[in-house]
Design an enzyme around this catalytic site. Structure first.
Site, short mmCIF file in Angstrom:
data_model
loop_
_atom_site.label_atom_id
_atom_site.label_comp_id
_atom_site.label_asym_id
_atom_site.label_seq_id
_atom_site.Cartn_x
_atom_site.Cartn_y
_atom_site.Cartn_z
N GLY A 1 0.84 -1.19 0.00
CA GLY A 1 0.00 0.00 0.00
C GLY A 1 0.89 1.26 0.00
O GLY A 1 1.20 1.78 -1.06
N SER B 1 5.12 -5.13 -3.31
CA SER B 1 4.84 -3.71 -3.37
C SER B 1 5.49 -2.99 -2.16
O SER B 1 6.68 -3.15 -1.92
CB SER B 1 3.33 -3.48 -3.43
OG SER B 1 3.00 -2.16 -3.75
N TYR B 2 4.71 -2.23 -1.38
CA TYR B 2 5.27 -1.57 -0.20
C TYR B 2 5.66 -2.57 0.89
O TYR B 2 6.35 -2.20 1.85
CB TYR B 2 4.30 -0.52 0.35
CG TYR B 2 4.96 0.42 1.33
CD1 TYR B 2 5.79 1.45 0.88
CD2 TYR B 2 4.78 0.27 2.70
CE1 TYR B 2 6.42 2.31 1.77
CE2 TYR B 2 5.40 1.13 3.60
CZ TYR B 2 6.22 2.14 3.13
OH TYR B 2 6.85 2.99 4.02
N ASP C 1 4.96 -4.58 -15.03
CA ASP C 1 4.58 -3.55 -14.05
C ASP C 1 5.43 -2.32 -14.30
O ASP C 1 6.65 -2.42 -14.39
CB ASP C 1 4.81 -4.09 -12.63
CG ASP C 1 4.62 -3.03 -11.55
OD1 ASP C 1 3.87 -2.07 -11.79
OD2 ASP C 1 5.22 -3.19 -10.47
N HIS D 1 2.21 -6.19 -11.50
CA HIS D 1 2.61 -5.88 -10.13
C HIS D 1 2.24 -7.01 -9.18
O HIS D 1 3.03 -7.40 -8.32
CB HIS D 1 1.92 -4.58 -9.71
CG HIS D 1 2.40 -4.00 -8.43
ND1 HIS D 1 3.65 -3.45 -8.28
CD2 HIS D 1 1.78 -3.86 -7.23
CE1 HIS D 1 3.79 -3.00 -7.05
NE2 HIS D 1 2.68 -3.24 -6.38
#
Length: 484
Positions: free
Chosen positions: A125, A221-222, A405, A458
């Site tokens: 996120g 991701s994060y 991505d 992603h």
């Protein structure tokens, strides 16, 4: 320019969600905000990460509840056949005083669950749900049909090879909550790592058969921040003889945001290299943008705006995928794991807000959303020092990238890894998934494996589920990716 001001406003409010709440917008806001101002970070250690051990109180609670109370009889709409594994869901309190509790969903393996490893999955996120994304759209045992009320099986679920735990973290994300509302506006990397560690320690009390099981942390991701930070916390806390020892064997992070400087440069290089930006824009960004000090000039800003405009309306998380067109979707369309539906976010949102589903998951009645409206108070510009420490600790470390991505793209990851100056042990080569198909490419460094997944966006398991499972299986087995 209005959009740039919105991003700056988001930064000043230290909010990751602002007016929208999905994984795409949350990470994009943070990335763009970091181009303008360094985020807050702790000064308590060289890597910006405080340790749970600084808290004088034991993280182990004594009223963690029983796993039997968390067992799921059946999820509404799940297939009537082929569900031959146990599922659990519920809460673990991580702070009694604040009334802060984290929600989990756990699926055991259908074969040999008593000997297979335990794997934790974290979405990023920051502030997005590992249940909604990881479990329901990527690597979990089910995906949601177009009717929003029924499920179909994912034949490439990662619980084929491991017992998989999905954690919604921090509080304010998904079903996780706090009785202290200030917790939602005062969260960041440090608290997320600390709370996740306390969650694990207490979850293991609820599931004691997993205490000495081989343990891996994975995410995307994060979670390129979350996963290394939690691993570092575990390695540090394991040195305390009075704490529960977590048998951490390794981590794997996909399309991982790990370094802002190389991330910014890599993203624009990727866009140009995939014919999404003009030569003029690429030359302007190279000449006028300083992604080392992030002293962003008005000329640099002009070229970055130009880059955004040139790309147009595509899905940046899979540059070749169609966008969601709700009007063209037939009602009740049955899903297929071989063709990821771009409207999946909508189906999952509908499903997880059904009262019967929330009851089956033992969740508090909640207006569930994929990403929480949480404030973010600390986010270091880089986690490369932590990754370097983890390499030195001897745990297994894999980084992988879906190669279509454009947000946390393969170039950003390659540039970040190159700054570590690691010795190459096995040169770059193709790896194979099935039927002689190239699954991607891999290079093995001293202490780190970097692999790409061909044709994946992603969320790698969403777009290439078979290749993702091949990669995951090799990771937990400590085996080379197939060479043929």
């Amino acid at each position: 320019m209005k959009m740039k001001l919105l991003f700056l406003s988001c930064l000043l409010l230290l909010s990751v969600s602002c007016n929208s709440a999905n994984q795409v917008s949350s990470l994009s806001k943070l990335i763009k905000a970091q181009r303008y101002q360094k985020p807050l970070q702790s000064q308590s250690s060289q890597n910006g990460l405080e340790q749970v051990g600084e808290n004088p109180f034991s993280p182990v609670r004594h009223d963690f509840g029983s796993k039997e109370a968390d067992k799921i009889d059946a999820l509404p709409g799940q297939p009537t056949e082929g569900v031959d594994f146990d599922q659990y869901a519920g809460y673990v309190t991580v702070d009694d005083t604040a009334g802060r509790a984290l929600f989990y969903y756990f699926v055991e393996s259908p074969q040999d669950s008593s000997t297979k490893p335990l794997v934790l999955w974290l979405n990023g996120g920051p502030g997005c749900s590992s249940l909604g994304y990881g479990a329901m759209e990527e690597l979990g045992p089910f995906r949601v049909n177009g009717d929003g009320v029924s499920l179909y099986k994912n034949g490439y679920a990662w619980n084929n090879d491991a017992n998989v735990l999905f954690l919604e973290s921090p509080a304010g994300v998904g079903f996780s909550y706090s009785n202290t509302t200030s917790d939602y506006r005062n969260v960041g990397d440090n608290k997320t790592a600390s709370d996740s560690y306390i969650f694990l320690i207490n979850w293991l009390e609820k599931f004691p058969e997993y205490k000495m099981r081989d343990f891996y942390i994975t995410g995307e991701s994060y979670a390129g921040h979350y996963v290394p930070q939690l691993a570092y916390t575990i390695v540090s806390e394991n040195k305390d003889a009075n704490q529960t020892i977590i048998n951490l064997k390794g981590i794997a992070i996909g399309n991982a945001w790990i370094d802002a400087s190389t991330g910014a440069k890599g993203s624009f290089d990727y866009l140009w290299g995939h014919a999404l930006n003009s030569d003029e824009t690429k030359a302007g960004i190279d000449e006028y943008c300083d992604f080392v000090t992030f002293n962003i000039s008005s000329t640099c800003e002009k070229y970055m705006d130009q880059s955004d405009n040139e790309v147009g309306e595509i899905d940046p998380y899979n540059i070749y995928a169609p966008l969601c067109d709700k009007e063209s979707k037939p009602a009740g369309k049955t899903g297929s794991v071989y063709e990821f539906d771009p409207c999946s976010d909508n189906y999952v949102n509908t499903y997880l807000n059904l009262p019967a589903v929330q009851a089956a998951l033992h969740a508090r009645p909640t207006q569930w959303s994929a990403c929480g409206d949480v404030g973010w108070t600390d986010s270091p510009m880089t986690v490369l020092p932590i990754i370097q420490d983890l390499i030195s600790s001897g745990i297994r470390l894999w980084i992988y990238s879906g190669d279509v991505d454009s947000v946390v793209d393969v170039m950003t990851t390659k540039y970040a890894i190159n700054t570590l100056n690691l010795k190459t042990e096995t040169p770059f080569r193709p790896w194979y998934s099935s039927a002689g198909e190239v699954g991607g490419y891999v290079i093995v460094y001293e202490g780190l494996v970097f692999a790409t997944v061909r044709g994946a966006g992603h969320e790698v398991p969403s777009y290439q589920p078979e290749r993702a499972l091949t990669l995951f299986s090799a990771f937990i087995q400590g085996a080379p990716l197939p060479s043929s």
